[in-house]
Write a protein that holds these residues in place. Structure first.
Motif, short mmCIF file in Angstrom:
data_model
loop_
_atom_site.label_atom_id
_atom_site.label_comp_id
_atom_site.label_asym_id
_atom_site.label_seq_id
_atom_site.Cartn_x
_atom_site.Cartn_y
_atom_site.Cartn_z
N GLY A 133 0.88 -1.32 0.13
CA GLY A 133 -0.04 0.07 0.02
C GLY A 133 0.81 1.12 0.07
N GLU A 134 2.29 1.22 0.35
CA GLU A 134 2.87 2.50 0.36
C GLU A 134 3.54 2.65 -1.03
OE1 GLU A 134 4.37 4.57 2.74
OE2 GLU A 134 2.57 3.69 3.71
N PRO A 135 3.24 4.09 -1.55
CA PRO A 135 3.69 4.30 -2.71
C PRO A 135 5.07 3.91 -3.11
CG PRO A 135 2.43 6.19 -1.91
CD PRO A 135 2.78 5.19 -0.68
N GLY A 136 5.14 3.05 -4.38
CA GLY A 136 6.78 2.85 -4.60
C GLY A 136 7.33 1.77 -3.88
N ALA A 137 6.68 1.24 -2.80
CA ALA A 137 7.56 0.07 -1.89
C ALA A 137 7.96 -1.04 -2.44
CB ALA A 137 6.24 -0.11 -0.82
N ALA A 138 7.10 -1.65 -3.46
CA ALA A 138 7.73 -2.70 -4.16
C ALA A 138 9.03 -2.59 -4.91
CB ALA A 138 6.39 -3.04 -5.42
N ARG A 139 9.38 -1.54 -5.21
CA ARG A 139 10.73 -1.42 -5.71
C ARG A 139 12.04 -1.98 -4.83
NH1 ARG A 139 13.13 -0.54 -10.35
NH2 ARG A 139 14.53 0.88 -9.18
N GLY A 140 11.60 -2.09 -3.42
CA GLY A 140 12.63 -2.60 -2.74
C GLY A 140 12.36 -3.86 -2.07
N TRP A 141 11.76 -4.59 -2.83
CA TRP A 141 11.53 -5.99 -2.33
C TRP A 141 12.86 -6.88 -2.06
CZ3 TRP A 141 13.13 -10.14 -4.96
CH2 TRP A 141 13.48 -10.00 -6.44
N ALA A 142 13.76 -6.28 -2.86
CA ALA A 142 15.07 -7.25 -2.87
C ALA A 142 15.99 -6.66 -1.64
CB ALA A 142 15.72 -7.14 -3.81
N VAL A 143 15.62 -5.46 -1.08
CA VAL A 143 16.56 -4.93 0.07
C VAL A 143 16.93 -6.01 1.18
CG1 VAL A 143 16.81 -3.24 1.77
CG2 VAL A 143 16.03 -2.68 -0.74
N PRO A 144 15.89 -6.73 1.72
CA PRO A 144 16.23 -7.71 2.86
C PRO A 144 16.76 -9.11 2.50
CG PRO A 144 13.69 -7.50 2.70
CD PRO A 144 14.32 -6.66 1.50
N THR A 145 17.06 -9.05 1.22
CA THR A 145 17.20 -10.71 0.79
C THR A 145 18.58 -10.95 0.89
OG1 THR A 145 17.58 -10.00 -1.59
CG2 THR A 145 15.41 -10.51 -0.85
N ALA A 146 19.61 -9.77 1.07
CA ALA A 146 21.05 -10.20 1.06
C ALA A 146 21.72 -10.36 2.68
CB ALA A 146 21.76 -8.93 0.28
N ILE A 363 21.41 -2.42 -2.99
CA ILE A 363 19.96 -2.52 -3.48
C ILE A 363 18.87 -1.13 -3.25
CG2 ILE A 363 17.96 -3.99 -3.73
CD1 ILE A 363 19.83 -6.36 -3.51
N GLY A 364 19.08 -0.94 -1.87
CA GLY A 364 18.39 0.35 -1.47
C GLY A 364 18.59 1.53 -2.16
N GLY A 365 19.90 1.62 -2.65
CA GLY A 365 20.37 3.00 -3.36
C GLY A 365 19.66 3.01 -4.82
N LEU A 366 19.46 1.59 -5.41
CA LEU A 366 19.09 1.38 -6.73
C LEU A 366 17.29 1.35 -6.67
CD1 LEU A 366 21.42 -1.88 -7.80
CD2 LEU A 366 21.49 0.84 -8.55
#
Length: 415
Positions: A133-146, A363-366
């Motif tokens: 529900g947060e705008p643009g949130a889905a862009r960061g789905w990979a941040v917590p994967t590493a 990834i967060g920066g990207l």
């Protein structure tokens, strides 16, 4: 939780592999400590009266027009340039695992590979659920994967000095597979504009590098210009240049040489790993981790569902994913757990996998170009890494005490 134990630890590493793993562990542990010092220095500077100077340093632009790289400040050089060396080392590690390590036998590789895959998938799902529900949130789905291997190995070395060798091998293989998945995610999901001609040129240069390695050419005077040009053209293509680093690392030959001479892979590792662990990664940490820490900024993190998704993904998702993946692999007969391993130690490694840091910040920066959002994500990664480190420390300290009691009991004569 059920425990299935094989009669013997199934993985039989070669002497050469054991030597390389031992050297890697020593250097990465030191690198983790250096990176921690760089992170603390960045936080202190960013929260001092001279914080504006720190921000100016981050945004200092170094982009000669003749390079045609666009606007490249120090932060971009650190993430796109210095981390290419870090991922080159990751490529070398993956090649080593495939040639001499756990990944050479699919059954031996099953435990860490399945755990790593589950440890990538579940954090992403948790992040998406929390941030929905947060705008643009889905862009960061990979941040917590590493998982950050340098920090993880440093914590393991400090908190579990009696760590069995198979547990170290499990963590190292887990992190190598994790890095490979991360670089694939960056290439596939964080490439916005693709230029075909520079990409084809970069691929051709990487292929030439691979052919020369296959033919046994050893001169660094050939490989260094090839690697720099490959990095340049891959960066120009729109694909993140760290992809070139991991590709070159995987193509570096590990073919045995006559006499005591190092292989090409061993020589590259010997020269570049200290530079990566002592310079590249700490500088990236120093230029990325300087966030403002006060009541207002921490309050913003606590109310930002994207930041909370990062924390939940790293702390809960990594732990449940890695431990659950390992348990499922053993439970359904896809892998075995050796005599020297215990589920509580695997749980400690699963908690330690939540130390994201380097690749999470990359990834967060990207994913988030808004400086305020990126700062909240960076703060969330730091908080999650601290929680994961503390949790793993508690688990490993308890295991050390339990092992010490068991050794005392085993050494006590019957009365």
């Amino acid at each position: 939780m059920p425990r299935r134990v094989a009669a013997l630890w199934p993985f039989r590493p070669t002497v050469r592999y054991g030597r390389n793993v031992a050297e890697a562990l020593r250097l990465e542990t030191v690198g983790g400590i250096v990176m921690l010092a760089a992170t603390l220095a960045a936080l202190l500077w960013a929260n001092s009266p001279w914080s504006d100077a720190y921000r100016d340093l981050q945004k200092l632009e170094i982009s000669p027009h003749w390079l045609q790289l666009g606007h490249m400040d120090l932060q971009h050089w650190a993430s796109g340039g210095l981390l290419a060396v870090f991922f080159f080392i990751a490529g070398l590690e993956l090649r080593e695992e495939l040639t001499h390590g756990e990944l050479r036998d699919p059954r031996d590789a099953a435990l860490p590979v399945i755990a790593a895959c589950a440890g990538v998938a579940l954090p992403a799902l948790i992040f998406l659920a929390v941030s929905a529900g947060e705008p643009g949130a889905a862009r960061g789905w990979a941040v917590p994967t590493a998982t950050d291997i340098a920090f993880a190995l440093a914590v393991l070395a400090v908190t579990f000095s009696a760590c069995p060798a198979p547990l170290r091998a499990f963590l190292l293989t887990l992190a190598v597979v994790d890095d490979l998945i991360a670089i694939a995610i960056i290439a596939l999901f964080y490439t916005e504009h693709l230029s075909a001609l520079p990409l084809l040129t970069g691929v051709a240069l990487v292929a030439v590098y691979g052919v020369l390695q296959w033919r046994g050419v050893r001169s660094p005077w050939i490989y260094v210009p090839l690697a720099v040009l490959a990095w340049y053209f891959v960066h120009k293509s729109g694909v993140h240049a760290t992809v070139a680093g991991v590709a070159l690392g995987m193509l570096t030959s590990s073919r045995e040489t006559p006499g005591p001479r190092r292989t090409n892979a061993e020589q590259a590792d010997h020269v570049l790993r200290p530079f990566s662990a002592g310079v590249c990664v700490p500088l990236f940490a120093f230029l990325s981790a300087g966030v403002t820490l006060n009541a207002s900024s921490l309050g913003a993190v606590a109310t930002d569902r994207i930041a909370l998704g990062v924390i939940a993904g790293l702390v809960i998702g990594k732990f449940v994913g890695v431990l659950g993946g390992a348990w499922a692999a053993v439970r359904f007969g896809l892998a075995t757990l050796g005599e020297e391993l215990h589920w509580r130690e695997i749980a400690g490694v699963a908690m330690l996998a939540g130390v994201g840091f380097t690749v999470s910040l990359l990834i967060g920066g990207l994913a988030y170009t808004d400086p305020a959002q990126f700062e909240r994500v960076t703060t969330a990664v730091l908080i999650a890494s601290l929680i994961a480190s503390a949790g793993a420390t508690i688990v490993f300290r308890r295991r050390m005490r339990a092992r010490a009691r068991a050794e005392v009991a085993a050494g006590t004569p019957d009365r």
